[in-house]
Design an enzyme around this catalytic site. Structure first.
Site, PDB file in Angstrom:
ATOM      1  N   LYS A  79       0.839  -1.191   0.000  1.00 31.85           N
ATOM      2  CA  LYS A  79       0.000   0.000   0.000  1.00 31.85           C
ATOM      3  C   LYS A  79       0.879   1.249   0.000  1.00 31.85           C
ATOM      4  O   LYS A  79       1.315   1.720   1.049  1.00 31.85           O
ATOM      5  CB  LYS A  79      -0.929   0.008   1.215  1.00 31.85           C
ATOM      6  CG  LYS A  79      -1.914  -1.161   1.233  1.00 31.85           C
ATOM      7  CD  LYS A  79      -2.782  -1.135   2.480  1.00 31.85           C
ATOM      8  CE  LYS A  79      -3.773  -2.290   2.487  1.00 31.85           C
ATOM      9  NZ  LYS A  79      -4.626  -2.301   3.690  1.00 31.85           N
ATOM     10  N   SER A 116      -3.000  -7.012  10.635  1.00 29.20           N
ATOM     11  CA  SER A 116      -2.422  -8.356  10.633  1.00 29.20           C
ATOM     12  C   SER A 116      -2.617  -9.097  11.950  1.00 29.20           C
ATOM     13  O   SER A 116      -2.983 -10.271  11.970  1.00 29.20           O
ATOM     14  CB  SER A 116      -0.931  -8.281  10.303  1.00 29.20           C
ATOM     15  OG  SER A 116      -0.724  -7.685   9.055  1.00 29.20           O
ATOM     16  N   LYS A 167      -5.254   6.286   2.380  1.00 23.14           N
ATOM     17  CA  LYS A 167      -5.787   6.302   3.750  1.00 23.14           C
ATOM     18  C   LYS A 167      -4.662   6.364   4.781  1.00 23.14           C
ATOM     19  O   LYS A 167      -4.866   6.815   5.914  1.00 23.14           O
ATOM     20  CB  LYS A 167      -6.710   5.094   3.991  1.00 23.14           C
ATOM     21  CG  LYS A 167      -6.076   3.726   3.768  1.00 23.14           C
ATOM     22  CD  LYS A 167      -5.331   3.199   4.977  1.00 23.14           C
ATOM     23  CE  LYS A 167      -4.571   1.932   4.608  1.00 23.14           C
ATOM     24  NZ  LYS A 167      -3.779   1.411   5.753  1.00 23.14           N
ATOM     25  N   SER A 230      -2.150   0.245  13.998  1.00 22.88           N
ATOM     26  CA  SER A 230      -1.774   0.882  12.739  1.00 22.88           C
ATOM     27  C   SER A 230      -0.476   1.660  12.908  1.00 22.88           C
ATOM     28  O   SER A 230      -0.373   2.563  13.748  1.00 22.88           O
ATOM     29  CB  SER A 230      -2.876   1.831  12.269  1.00 22.88           C
ATOM     30  OG  SER A 230      -2.387   2.727  11.295  1.00 22.88           O
TER      31      SER A 230
END
Length: 308
Positions: A79, A116, A167, A230
């Site tokens: 990403k 994850s 994002k 995150s």
């Protein structure tokens, strides 16, 4: 099927587990792997790239010299935006690098709200597999789907991939918002306007607006902006706590792709005159050109305008 996973980090290891649980033969390669890349991809039906953006070009270069079946499908789970790909005033995405190197192969993008550690703990999640080759996307869907990992197909690979990359920039902003303890109202406003900014960028570059309301856009945004798991959220939170970017990054387990994505995005937005007020303040913050408090003030004092 035979699945080769490139990258043994948190996401790569998670995908290995999902494929193995479905009974597929899985081999893994990383820079610390005792096996060669050639041995790992030998006979692979699917090659999954779960490496950071900075390693994609290098791995592609190594793979181009190896023998692959013409039916091998490449899946990118990276990403980010390629930092060296802005010469044409367009973003260079991981899938585009793979497709350019292997033009006759199907390339698919896996993206969604997929922390994850939650998946590794057996918690349910959903994701999106997008490709111009719908049959390839369906094959990947079958290989990785399970009772705890639901995968949807999508025919807008550009939108799906941009959602996963953009994002991360907004997540840095939201992490800073929480680090400053600005409250739920501010966070809700920031996430909502962040989504509007993602859609503005994505549609300018040719993606479908509705894709950003799906799992790879809004879904991933909500997960990334609401979890200390995150890494991009942790970057913003740490900066708001007075840490330097170097200090924050040194304490992370893995790469915060949003840092590089922010720099590439601002370069492109400046060239194309795309309005990205939140991303711009994130860039200023990462460059130490503004304090978290000043970034908030700059966003709150912008000229009044209609919401839509």
């Amino acid at each position: 099927m035979k699945v080769a996973v490139i990258g043994a980090g948190a996401w790569g290891s998670t995908l290995v587990g999902l494929a193995k649980e479905n009974g597929h033969s899985v081999k893994v390669w990383s820079r610390q792997s005792p096996h060669s890349l050639e041995q790992v991809i030998d006979g692979a039906n699917l090659v999954v790239s779960a490496i950071s953006m900075k390693g994609v070009r290098s791995v592609i270069s190594q793979l181009k010299s190896l023998s692959l079946s013409p039916d091998t499908i490449f899946i990118t789970a990276t990403k980010g935006l390629d930092p060296s790909g802005t010469e044409l005033n367009l973003p260079r995405l991981p899938s585009q690098l793979w497709q350019s190197a292997f033009p006759t192969h199907a390339v698919a993008i896996l993206s969604g709200p997929n922390l994850s550690k939650e998946i590794q703990h057996g918690l349910p999640a959903a994701s999106v597999i997008a490709s111009k080759n719908l049959e390839a996307a369906k094959q990947v869907q079958v290989v990785l789907s399970s009772s705890r990992f639901r995968i949807y197909t999508n025919s807008d690979p550009l939108g799906v991939e941009l959602g996963g990359a953009l994002k991360n920039v907004i997540a840095i902003a939201v992490g800073a918002c929480d680090g400053l303890q600005l409250g739920t109202n501010a966070k809700a406003a920031l996430v909502t306007r962040g989504l509007a900014e993602m859609i503005r960028i994505g549609t300018y570059w040719g993606a479908k607006a509705e894709t950003f309301y799906g799992l790879s856009g809004l879904g991933d945004l909500l997960a990334t902006c609401n979890s200390a798991l995150s890494r991009n959220y942790q970057v913003g939170y740490g900066l708001a706590q007075g840490k330097t970017l170097e200090e924050v990054l040194s304490q992370l387990e893995g790469t915060a792709e949003g840092v590089n994505t922010t720099h590439v995005l601002i370069r492109l937005a400046d060239q194309q005159n795309i309005s990205v007020p939140i991303s711009f303040q994130v860039h200023q913050l990462l460059q130490r050109e503004v304090t978290p408090q000043a970034a908030v003030a700059a966003l709150m004092l912008r000229d009044s305008k209609p919401e839509v």
